[in-house]
Scaffold this motif. Structure first.
Motif, PDB file in Angstrom:
ATOM      1  N   GLU A  99       0.799  -1.217  -0.067  1.00  0.00           N
ATOM      2  CA  GLU A  99      -0.004  -0.200  -0.065  1.00  0.00           C
ATOM      3  C   GLU A  99       0.792   1.313  -0.073  1.00  0.00           C
TER       4      GLU A  99
ATOM      5  N   ILE B 120       2.098   1.924  -3.457  1.00  0.00           N
ATOM      6  CA  ILE B 120       0.941   2.407  -4.595  1.00  0.00           C
ATOM      7  C   ILE B 120       0.735   3.905  -4.126  1.00  0.00           C
ATOM      8  N   ASN B 121       0.644   4.260  -2.768  1.00  0.00           N
ATOM      9  CA  ASN B 121       0.468   5.583  -2.633  1.00  0.00           C
ATOM     10  C   ASN B 121       1.394   6.352  -2.731  1.00  0.00           C
TER      11      ASN B 121
ATOM     12  N   TYR C 283      -3.070  -3.015  -8.502  1.00  0.00           N
ATOM     13  CA  TYR C 283      -3.976  -2.028  -7.972  1.00  0.00           C
ATOM     14  C   TYR C 283      -4.675  -1.403  -9.469  1.00  0.00           C
TER      15      TYR C 283
ATOM     16  N   LEU D 226     -11.582   0.321  -8.880  1.00  0.00           N
ATOM     17  CA  LEU D 226     -11.710   0.557  -7.517  1.00  0.00           C
ATOM     18  C   LEU D 226     -12.334   2.068  -7.399  1.00  0.00           C
TER      19      LEU D 226
ATOM     20  N   ALA E 188      -4.627   3.767  -1.703  1.00  0.00           N
ATOM     21  CA  ALA E 188      -5.089   2.214  -1.348  1.00  0.00           C
ATOM     22  C   ALA E 188      -4.979   1.850   0.252  1.00  0.00           C
ATOM     23  N   THR E 189      -5.884   1.435   0.770  1.00  0.00           N
ATOM     24  CA  THR E 189      -6.056   1.232   2.270  1.00  0.00           C
ATOM     25  C   THR E 189      -5.653  -0.296   2.463  1.00  0.00           C
ATOM     26  N   LYS E 190      -5.185  -0.548   3.696  1.00  0.00           N
ATOM     27  CA  LYS E 190      -4.820  -1.927   4.328  1.00  0.00           C
ATOM     28  C   LYS E 190      -6.043  -2.624   4.739  1.00  0.00           C
TER      29      LYS E 190
END
Length: 376
Positions: free
Chosen positions: A301, A304-305, A329, A334, A374-376
């Motif tokens: 994540e 990605i972030n 991702y 999403l 993105a979140t965990k």
């Protein structure tokens, strides 16, 4: 290709807005240069197999170093790593540290790009910011840099300064353009808690500029530089064709880099590390051949972030195929409704497999990126 960043943690005086790590006590400057060389040697394997494309002297005030000290550090880089013959070697500098002879010597030493902290061409603003130079010193420095053979010069300017009339900001941009620099970096004044401005703000002595006014000043800058032939290739960075900052671009392109010196950061593709932001602790550690740093392994994540946060600030944008295939991702799957909103409001476009923010979108780049995280 990779880069090396040297953090030179010394300044003549503290600017009222700056919260970077530095000391105004230069007594240990020579010892610090020796420690930087030693850290470079100890980090020889960090960028193993990489050719060094860029070297960047930041700080602090790197122009406080003597030409001999800069040569010492560049020789250490060449001895430790493979340095590309066409490498970009940038020195951040304050106008009051540069004079005709030193500029000639810097160019001969291999520095081929200057990033000069002008901040303003108005003496009242410079005094308010607690800068050490005057507007006339800035002009003389730029003229002497050209005479010394520098053909890649970047200027730093600050906007959203409390009390600065809009016309003063417009004139600053005009003055900057009159010197035809290859590159301009411009940042909104941020009031940081531990700075003089932060203390003034806490007591009501200083009030930050409203967001709408700051945005209007940035828009003025973008429009004037666009007319003058500069491309806004990153939210805060503008360049004539062929003169992007290669070093800073490497950060936004997730290339590897090694940070040398107290508070310097490094990135190897999978993790980051942060050197201690304390000169005494750093020097003591290097005396024992130990580098005092904190290591951070990046989660999927995080990768990605960081990719979204950096690329969406740039003109080249985020590669949707890379996000799908390499980072697993799928941004469109999403966040389809949110992306459609951005498109409808003319804040973003998709060109092929690339998501890019429009000029208006770049004003909100950090918020848009965060909305897509993105979140965990």
């Amino acid at each position: 290709m990779a880069g090396i960043y040297f953090h030179i943690p010394f300044c003549k005086q503290a600017c009222h807005y700056c919260d970077f790590h530095f000391s105004t006590n230069q007594e240990k400057k020579g010892e610090m240069v020796g420690a930087l060389v030693r850290e470079l040697e100890l980090q020889k394997s960090y960028l193993a197999g990489e050719t060094i494309e860029t070297v960047y002297f930041g700080g602090g005030t790197p122009s406080l170093l003597s030409v001999v000290e800069i040569e010492t550090l560049l020789e250490a880089v060449a001895k430790t790593y493979s340095l590309a013959p066409t490498g970009e070697i940038t020195l951040e500098a304050n106008p009051d540290d540069l004079h005709a002879e030193k500029l000639v010597d810097l160019r001969a030493a291999g520095v081929n790009r200057l990033s000069i902290g002008i901040q303003s061409f108005d003496d009242r603003v410079l005094h308010f910011l607690h800068r050490a130079h005057s507007a006339s010193a800035a002009q003389q420095c730029l003229e002497q840099a050209r005479a010394a053979g520098f053909d890649n010069i970047s200027l730093d300017l600050i906007y959203a300064i409390p009390g600065q009339p809009v016309e003063t900001w417009r004139e600053n941009i005009r003055r900057a353009l009159s010197f035809a620099p290859e590159h301009i970096s411009s940042y909104s004044l941020t009031i940081e808690e531990k700075t003089a401005f932060g203390k003034w703000a806490a007591t009501g002595k200083l009030k930050a500029v409203e967001d709408d006014l700051a945005a209007a000043q940035l828009e003025m800058l973008v429009e004037m530089l666009d007319v003058a032939g500069y491309e806004q290739y990153e939210v805060s960075n503008f360049a004539r064709p062929g003169y992007y900052s290669r070093h800073n671009s490497s950060y936004w392109q997730q290339k590897k880099y090694l940070g040398i010196g107290p508070s310097a950061h490094s990135y190897d593709g999978q993790s980051r590390q942060y050197n201690v932001a304390n000169n005494h602790v750093y020097l003591r550690g290097l005396q024992e051949d130990k580098i005092p740093f904190t290591h951070e392994a990046l989660t999927p994540e995080d990768v990605i972030n960081e990719y979204l946060l950096t690329t969406l600030r740039t003109s080249w944008g985020a590669d949707l195929r890379k996000l799908r295939q390499e980072l697993q991702y799928d941004l469109q799957a999403l966040h389809g409704p949110y992306l459609n909103t951005l498109f409808a409001e003319s804040l973003a476009i998709v060109s092929g497999d690339t998501l890019q923010l429009t000029r208006r979108g770049k004003m909100l780049a950090d918020k848009i990126a965060a909305d897509l995280f993105a979140t965990k």
